[in-house]
Design a protein around this motif. Structure first.
Motif, PDB file in Angstrom:
ATOM      1  N   ARG A 153       0.840  -1.198   0.000  1.00  0.00           N
ATOM      2  CA  ARG A 153       0.000   0.000   0.000  1.00  0.00           C
ATOM      3  C   ARG A 153       0.875   1.248   0.000  1.00  0.00           C
ATOM      4  O   ARG A 153       1.944   1.261   0.614  1.00  0.00           O
ATOM      5  CB  ARG A 153      -0.907   0.005   1.238  1.00  0.00           C
ATOM      6  N   ARG A 155       1.484   4.959   1.291  1.00  0.00           N
ATOM      7  CA  ARG A 155       1.093   5.786   2.443  1.00  0.00           C
ATOM      8  C   ARG A 155       1.595   7.202   2.189  1.00  0.00           C
ATOM      9  O   ARG A 155       2.790   7.470   2.192  1.00  0.00           O
ATOM     10  CB  ARG A 155       1.669   5.203   3.726  1.00  0.00           C
ATOM     11  N   THR A 157       2.626  10.749   2.943  1.00  0.00           N
ATOM     12  CA  THR A 157       3.176  11.410   4.133  1.00  0.00           C
ATOM     13  C   THR A 157       3.031  12.928   4.081  1.00  0.00           C
ATOM     14  O   THR A 157       3.115  13.593   5.105  1.00  0.00           O
ATOM     15  CB  THR A 157       4.657  11.053   4.310  1.00  0.00           C
ATOM     16  N   THR A 191      -5.405   3.333  -1.504  1.00  0.00           N
ATOM     17  CA  THR A 191      -4.107   3.335  -2.183  1.00  0.00           C
ATOM     18  C   THR A 191      -3.405   1.986  -2.110  1.00  0.00           C
ATOM     19  O   THR A 191      -2.191   1.911  -2.242  1.00  0.00           O
ATOM     20  CB  THR A 191      -3.197   4.422  -1.583  1.00  0.00           C
ATOM     21  N   TYR A 234       5.212  10.103  -0.616  1.00  0.00           N
ATOM     22  CA  TYR A 234       4.653   8.836  -0.150  1.00  0.00           C
ATOM     23  C   TYR A 234       5.742   7.789   0.015  1.00  0.00           C
ATOM     24  O   TYR A 234       6.834   7.895  -0.534  1.00  0.00           O
ATOM     25  CB  TYR A 234       3.587   8.333  -1.127  1.00  0.00           C
ATOM     26  N   ASP A 237       4.216   0.619   1.985  1.00  0.00           N
ATOM     27  CA  ASP A 237       4.197  -0.304   3.116  1.00  0.00           C
ATOM     28  C   ASP A 237       3.996  -1.723   2.579  1.00  0.00           C
ATOM     29  O   ASP A 237       2.973  -2.018   1.956  1.00  0.00           O
ATOM     30  CB  ASP A 237       3.064   0.028   4.093  1.00  0.00           C
TER      31      ASP A 237
END
Length: 284
Positions: A153, A155, A157, A191, A234, A237
């Motif tokens: 995924r 993430r 930021t 996402t 981004y 993960d």
């Protein structure tokens, strides 16, 4: 324990040698001769050689095992390690950069060997990759316990509006996505990486179990990341399970987040490289 005295051997021609050559009397049992000094030393040397060889083999085996399972820079106690690379297939993808101001394309042509290098140089200055990017992820299992990847995924930021300025692009005119099985849309509400079969969405990745079973055996896959309406920073993960434990590996761009902005919106001027990838043409 007292040492056993060495047995001396007489030289040929001396009295002791002559007596030793005499045959024993009939019916008299002959005593076995004691082992010679040279034979004793040979046996001892052979035994020591076997011991040393065994110890050396054990040491080499231990060294290779430690070397094979302790490659830097894997953090201690972490079974799954990830590396990343940002890239484009310019025969099919459009590589684009958005700048916060105007670009002197004539100067750019003089300073850069080709358009691909010119775009990277603009990002190193203060530009932002735009539209899409490919992130190649390499996963390595540094333990002997199998690791199953259960999800990937993006993430986000940080987000900020796309800067007003120029857009320079090069590569495939259509921005083909057909060669990429995994895609992430930074503008979507979810996402998570989606798996595709051509242009057909199959489901959230992985639709089938992905397992890294062998120690140090890498698994490599590419993710096409598509921009949203903002400039997004981004990371990825990677969620996994190892035995009964669950874990997560954060994949970034060499210690910093990936950054991707839109290739649409308020743009002052747009330029596209020519077929030779050495000159820029202003777009209407």
């Amino acid at each position: 324990m007292a040492e056993t005295p060495d047995t001396e051997t007489a030289e040929p021609g001396d009295p002791a040698s002559s007596r030793a050559d005499d045959a024993p009397a009939a019916g008299t049992p002959q005593e076995a001769a004691p082992p010679a000094r040279g034979r004793t030393r040979t046996i001892v040397a052979a035994a020591l050689g076997i011991v040393l060889s065994t110890a050396l083999a054990a040491a080499v085996t231990t060294y290779l095992d430690v070397w094979g399972s302790s490659r830097s820079p894997v953090p201690a106690g972490q079974g799954l390690h990830a590396e990343s690379e940002v890239w484009w297939d310019l025969t099919r993808d459009t590589k684009a950069v958005r700048t916060p101001g105007s670009v002197d394309v004539a100067k750019l042509e003089q300073e850069a060997m080709d358009a691909d290098m010119a775009l990277d140089g603009l990002v190193e200055a203060d530009g932002t990759y735009a539209g899409m990017m490919r992130v190649r992820v390499t996963l390595m299992n540094f333990t002997k316990v199998p690791v199953s990847v259960t999800g990937v995924r993006a993430r986000v930021t940080d987000e900020k509006p796309a800067p007003e300025g120029d857009l320079l692009s090069c590569g495939g005119a259509e921005g083909s996505t057909g060669i990429t099985r995994l895609r992430i849309d930074l503008g979507a509400s979810d996402t998570a990486a989606q798996e595709y079969d051509g242009e057909k969405a199959v489901g959230q990745y992985p639709t089938q179990e992905m397992q890294l079973a062998k120690q140090d055996e890498p698994a490599v896959f590419d993710i096409r990341v598509e921009a949203g309406d903002t400039t997004a920073s981004y990371v990825l993960d990677v969620v996994y399970q190892q035995g009964t434990e669950k874990g997560r590996v954060v994949v970034d761009d060499g210690g910093k987040p990936f950054v991707l902005g839109p290739d649409e919106g308020d743009i002052d001027s747009a330029y596209r490289c020519d077929d030779s990838m050495t000159h820029w043409k202003k777009q209407p």
